[in-house]
Design a protein around this motif. Structure first.
Motif, PDB file in Angstrom:
ATOM      1  N   GLU A  66       0.816  -1.212   0.000  1.00 35.00           N
ATOM      2  CA  GLU A  66       0.000   0.000   0.000  1.00 35.00           C
ATOM      3  C   GLU A  66       0.845   1.254   0.000  1.00 35.00           C
ATOM      4  OE1 GLU A  66      -0.089  -2.349   2.164  1.00 35.00           O
ATOM      5  OE2 GLU A  66      -2.044  -3.310   2.136  1.00 35.00           O
ATOM      6  N   LEU A  67       2.105   1.165   0.466  1.00 33.06           N
ATOM      7  CA  LEU A  67       2.953   2.341   0.587  1.00 33.06           C
ATOM      8  C   LEU A  67       4.018   2.409  -0.494  1.00 33.06           C
ATOM      9  CD1 LEU A  67       3.378   2.475   4.463  1.00 33.06           C
ATOM     10  CD2 LEU A  67       1.738   3.669   3.029  1.00 33.06           C
ATOM     11  N   ARG A  68       3.866   1.610  -1.542  1.00 30.74           N
ATOM     12  CA  ARG A  68       4.791   1.693  -2.668  1.00 30.74           C
ATOM     13  C   ARG A  68       4.187   2.598  -3.722  1.00 30.74           C
ATOM     14  NH1 ARG A  68       5.574  -4.776  -3.294  1.00 30.74           N
ATOM     15  NH2 ARG A  68       6.562  -5.180  -1.276  1.00 30.74           N
ATOM     16  N   THR A  69       4.814   3.714  -3.982  1.00 30.32           N
ATOM     17  CA  THR A  69       4.262   4.655  -4.944  1.00 30.32           C
ATOM     18  C   THR A  69       4.846   4.415  -6.318  1.00 30.32           C
ATOM     19  OG1 THR A  69       5.979   6.267  -4.483  1.00 30.32           O
ATOM     20  CG2 THR A  69       3.989   6.389  -3.150  1.00 30.32           C
ATOM     21  N   THR A  70       4.048   4.683  -7.329  1.00 26.38           N
ATOM     22  CA  THR A  70       4.497   4.527  -8.705  1.00 26.38           C
ATOM     23  C   THR A  70       4.708   5.863  -9.392  1.00 26.38           C
ATOM     24  OG1 THR A  70       2.191   4.385  -9.433  1.00 26.38           O
ATOM     25  CG2 THR A  70       3.321   2.319  -8.930  1.00 26.38           C
ATOM     26  N   ALA A  71       4.144   6.926  -8.850  1.00 25.32           N
ATOM     27  CA  ALA A  71       4.323   8.262  -9.416  1.00 25.32           C
ATOM     28  C   ALA A  71       4.210   9.270  -8.283  1.00 25.32           C
ATOM     29  CB  ALA A  71       3.262   8.533 -10.477  1.00 25.32           C
ATOM     30  N   PRO A  72       4.950  10.383  -8.369  1.00 23.56           N
ATOM     31  CA  PRO A  72       4.883  11.388  -7.308  1.00 23.56           C
ATOM     32  C   PRO A  72       3.462  11.862  -7.067  1.00 23.56           C
ATOM     33  CG  PRO A  72       6.707  11.852  -8.797  1.00 23.56           C
ATOM     34  CD  PRO A  72       5.917  10.734  -9.416  1.00 23.56           C
ATOM     35  N   GLY A  73       3.078  11.907  -5.804  1.00 24.34           N
ATOM     36  CA  GLY A  73       1.789  12.463  -5.442  1.00 24.34           C
ATOM     37  C   GLY A  73       0.616  11.522  -5.558  1.00 24.34           C
ATOM     38  N   ASP A  74       0.833  10.209  -5.750  1.00 22.43           N
ATOM     39  CA  ASP A  74      -0.312   9.317  -5.953  1.00 22.43           C
ATOM     40  C   ASP A  74      -0.847   8.734  -4.657  1.00 22.43           C
ATOM     41  OD1 ASP A  74       1.582   7.416  -5.293  1.00 22.43           O
ATOM     42  OD2 ASP A  74       0.947   5.987  -6.817  1.00 22.43           O
ATOM     43  N   GLU A 105      10.088   4.622  -0.706  1.00 16.10           N
ATOM     44  CA  GLU A 105       9.932   5.602  -1.773  1.00 16.10           C
ATOM     45  C   GLU A 105       8.548   6.230  -1.612  1.00 16.10           C
ATOM     46  OE1 GLU A 105      12.001   6.491  -4.246  1.00 16.10           O
ATOM     47  OE2 GLU A 105      13.636   5.144  -3.683  1.00 16.10           O
ATOM     48  N   LEU A 106       8.519   7.451  -1.060  1.00 11.78           N
ATOM     49  CA  LEU A 106       7.249   8.118  -0.777  1.00 11.78           C
ATOM     50  C   LEU A 106       7.214   9.510  -1.399  1.00 11.78           C
ATOM     51  CD1 LEU A 106       6.914   7.075   2.978  1.00 11.78           C
ATOM     52  CD2 LEU A 106       5.538   6.230   1.075  1.00 11.78           C
ATOM     53  N   VAL A 107       7.858   9.673  -2.536  1.00  9.13           N
ATOM     54  CA  VAL A 107       7.936  10.978  -3.191  1.00  9.13           C
ATOM     55  C   VAL A 107       6.535  11.522  -3.461  1.00  9.13           C
ATOM     56  CG1 VAL A 107       8.687  12.191  -5.272  1.00  9.13           C
ATOM     57  CG2 VAL A 107      10.152  10.449  -4.244  1.00  9.13           C
ATOM     58  N   GLY A 108       6.296  12.765  -3.031  1.00  8.89           N
ATOM     59  CA  GLY A 108       5.031  13.421  -3.297  1.00  8.89           C
ATOM     60  C   GLY A 108       3.882  13.005  -2.405  1.00  8.89           C
ATOM     61  N   THR A 109       4.127  12.116  -1.456  1.00  8.03           N
ATOM     62  CA  THR A 109       3.052  11.653  -0.571  1.00  8.03           C
ATOM     63  C   THR A 109       2.572  12.786   0.321  1.00  8.03           C
ATOM     64  OG1 THR A 109       3.857   9.378  -0.557  1.00  8.03           O
ATOM     65  CG2 THR A 109       2.479  10.048   1.291  1.00  8.03           C
ATOM     66  N   GLN A 110       1.266  12.812   0.608  1.00  7.57           N
ATOM     67  CA  GLN A 110       0.685  13.798   1.514  1.00  7.57           C
ATOM     68  C   GLN A 110       0.369  13.130   2.847  1.00  7.57           C
ATOM     69  OE1 GLN A 110      -2.434  16.351  -0.232  1.00  7.57           O
ATOM     70  NE2 GLN A 110      -1.966  15.378  -2.194  1.00  7.57           N
ATOM     71  N   PHE A 111       0.853  13.727   3.923  1.00  6.07           N
ATOM     72  CA  PHE A 111       0.569  13.263   5.279  1.00  6.07           C
ATOM     73  C   PHE A 111      -0.353  14.301   5.923  1.00  6.07           C
ATOM     74  CE2 PHE A 111       4.601  11.438   4.055  1.00  6.07           C
ATOM     75  CZ  PHE A 111       4.578  10.155   4.569  1.00  6.07           C
ATOM     76  N   LEU A 112      -1.629  13.962   6.059  1.00 12.67           N
ATOM     77  CA  LEU A 112      -2.636  14.914   6.497  1.00 12.67           C
ATOM     78  C   LEU A 112      -3.128  14.547   7.894  1.00 12.67           C
ATOM     79  CD1 LEU A 112      -4.648  14.996   3.137  1.00 12.67           C
ATOM     80  CD2 LEU A 112      -2.683  16.401   3.804  1.00 12.67           C
ATOM     81  N   ASP A 113      -2.750  15.358   8.893  1.00 18.14           N
ATOM     82  CA  ASP A 113      -3.149  15.126  10.291  1.00 18.14           C
ATOM     83  C   ASP A 113      -2.759  13.730  10.761  1.00 18.14           C
ATOM     84  OD1 ASP A 113      -4.344  17.642  10.928  1.00 18.14           O
ATOM     85  OD2 ASP A 113      -6.025  17.106   9.641  1.00 18.14           O
ATOM     86  N   CYS A 114      -1.592  13.282  10.365  1.00 21.74           N
ATOM     87  CA  CYS A 114      -1.114  11.958  10.760  1.00 21.74           C
ATOM     88  C   CYS A 114      -0.219  12.050  11.998  1.00 21.74           C
ATOM     89  CB  CYS A 114      -0.327  11.306   9.619  1.00 21.74           C
ATOM     90  SG  CYS A 114      -1.353  10.848   8.196  1.00 21.74           S
ATOM     91  N   THR A 115      -0.140  10.951  12.732  1.00 22.26           N
ATOM     92  CA  THR A 115       0.739  10.852  13.891  1.00 22.26           C
ATOM     93  C   THR A 115       1.872   9.901  13.556  1.00 22.26           C
ATOM     94  OG1 THR A 115      -1.104  11.243  15.416  1.00 22.26           O
ATOM     95  CG2 THR A 115       0.891  10.245  16.324  1.00 22.26           C
ATOM     96  N   LEU A 116       3.103  10.440  13.542  1.00 24.35           N
ATOM     97  CA  LEU A 116       4.283   9.627  13.256  1.00 24.35           C
ATOM     98  C   LEU A 116       5.320   9.791  14.368  1.00 24.35           C
ATOM     99  CD1 LEU A 116       3.248  10.735  10.177  1.00 24.35           C
ATOM    100  CD2 LEU A 116       5.060   9.165   9.548  1.00 24.35           C
ATOM    101  N   ASP A 117       4.860  10.010  15.589  1.00 31.13           N
ATOM    102  CA  ASP A 117       5.782  10.213  16.698  1.00 31.13           C
ATOM    103  C   ASP A 117       6.728   9.019  16.824  1.00 31.13           C
ATOM    104  OD1 ASP A 117       4.322  12.484  17.126  1.00 31.13           O
ATOM    105  OD2 ASP A 117       3.268  11.745  18.907  1.00 31.13           O
ATOM    106  N   GLY A 118       8.034   9.311  16.853  1.00 36.49           N
ATOM    107  CA  GLY A 118       9.022   8.254  17.026  1.00 36.49           C
ATOM    108  C   GLY A 118       9.189   7.346  15.833  1.00 36.49           C
ATOM    109  N   ALA A 129      12.820   8.365   0.682  1.00 37.91           N
ATOM    110  CA  ALA A 129      12.691   9.354  -0.389  1.00 37.91           C
ATOM    111  C   ALA A 129      11.398  10.131  -0.146  1.00 37.91           C
ATOM    112  CB  ALA A 129      12.672   8.672  -1.752  1.00 37.91           C
ATOM    113  N   LEU A 130      11.525  11.349   0.378  1.00 35.15           N
ATOM    114  CA  LEU A 130      10.381  12.153   0.782  1.00 35.15           C
ATOM    115  C   LEU A 130      10.352  13.492   0.050  1.00 35.15           C
ATOM    116  CD1 LEU A 130      10.737  11.472   4.617  1.00 35.15           C
ATOM    117  CD2 LEU A 130       9.003  10.477   3.109  1.00 35.15           C
ATOM    118  N   ASP A 131      10.969  13.547  -1.115  1.00 37.28           N
ATOM    119  CA  ASP A 131      10.958  14.777  -1.907  1.00 37.28           C
ATOM    120  C   ASP A 131       9.523  15.178  -2.243  1.00 37.28           C
ATOM    121  OD1 ASP A 131      13.785  14.832  -2.042  1.00 37.28           O
ATOM    122  OD2 ASP A 131      13.759  13.439  -3.731  1.00 37.28           O
ATOM    123  N   GLU A 132       9.251  16.486  -2.150  1.00 36.09           N
ATOM    124  CA  GLU A 132       7.958  17.061  -2.535  1.00 36.09           C
ATOM    125  C   GLU A 132       6.799  16.501  -1.715  1.00 36.09           C
ATOM    126  OE1 GLU A 132       7.407  16.877  -6.763  1.00 36.09           O
ATOM    127  OE2 GLU A 132       9.476  17.464  -7.165  1.00 36.09           O
TER     128      GLU A 132
END
Length: 296
Positions: free
Chosen positions: A75-83, A100-113, A120-123
């Motif tokens: 589910e977390l393997r992206t094929t194109a930026p922003g998908d 590889e998470l280029v272009g991924t949007q994290f909206l009100d997520c909790t990633l503490d620790g 790869a978190l570009d864009e």
């Protein structure tokens, strides 16, 4: 809703339109337990879709996978930026190293620790939520946008931050020393006790920063306007402040070493007067109207 919307017929019908996958409540911690819960509790009809099957614009909403290794999750393997969009997900302590998470949007997520070492978190876009104590070590964050995120105590050592931006974020105690790239922007952020040793802060607008007790040794903040910034007890030794406008900043009390650290900066006559009075007891005032300096 108790699980992800599943079923091969559903996927066939929605491959050409934006998709929302709704997650369930907390899953068991641990490797096989989580895998079993995911495959049999969340999607009893079909396994999770691969990156080839996932429709453009997929949103994963409400996933709760704290402490889970997610590097192998399709589910977390992206094929194109922003998908991929992650909304209101709990990934506390999750292992996302090297993803590889280029272009991924994290909206009100909790990633503490969470661990995003080398990811790869570009864009990417981070809006709201928290990433307290999260490891971004050696991650690629070129043009990443952090907006209203609590990333206190996060560590960015070795991360590539070229043209990344932080706006309205809590970055208390965050560690930026050793970060790479051509510089990043920060506005209206709380950087109390943050370590910004050697960083380059780009752009002319660095307004509203709380830099109380922050370390900016050797930092490059040339020609920046720092209106509304608080520099109380900040360590500016060796920082490049050439042309930096501090007239609207709160400098706090300074000793002689602190005053020397301001070399090249622009301050107001009022600030200069207060500094001289505090350091050596000299009062600075302008002559009364119509009276020339030195006249009796």
């Amino acid at each position: 809703m108790t699980g992800l919307i599943g079923g091969s017929s559903w996927w066939s019908a929605h491959r050409q339109s934006p998709t929302t996958l709704l997650g369930s409540g907390a899953l068991p911690r641990g490797g096989r337990g989580v895998a079993t819960a995911w495959n049999h509790h969340l999607m009893p009809q079909t396994p999770p879709p691969s990156s080839a099957d996932r429709a453009p614009g997929t949103t994963l909403t409400g996933l709760t996978l704290p402490g889970t290794a997610l590097r192998e999750r399709p589910e977390l393997r992206t094929t194109a930026p922003g998908d991929l969009r992650l909304a209101r997900c709990d990934l506390t302590g999750a292992d996302l190293r090297g993803l590889e998470l280029v272009g991924t949007q994290f909206l009100d997520c909790t990633l503490d620790g969470a661990r995003l070492n080398g990811a790869a978190l570009d864009e990417t876009t981070w809006r709201g939520g928290s990433a307290r104590g999260t490891l971004f070590l050696d991650a690629e964050l070129t043009e990443a946008v952090f907006d209203g995120v609590d990333a206190s105590d996060a560590r960015f050592g070795g991360a590539l931050l070229t043209e990344a931006s932080f706006t309205g974020c809590r970055l208390m105690g965050a560690q930026f020393e050793g970060s790479q790239g051509l510089g990043f922007e920060v506005r209206e952020c709380n950087l109390y006790a943050a370590n910004l040793t050697g960083v380059t802060l780009t752009g002319e607008d660095l307004t509203g920063l709380r830099l109380t007790e922050a370390v900016l040794r050797g930092a490059d903040v040339r020609r920046a306007v720092m209106d509304g910034c608080v520099l109380l007890n900040a360590d500016l030794y060796g920082a490049n402040l050439t042309g930096t406008d501090l007239r609207g900043a709160d400098l706090g009390p300074l000793d002689l070493d602190g005053l020397r650290a301001l070399k090249g900066a622009i301050i107001s006559s009022g600030q200069a007067g207060r500094l001289l009075e505090a350091l050596v007891g000299v009062s600075v005032s302008d002559p009364a109207p119509g009276r020339h300096p030195g006249s009796p």
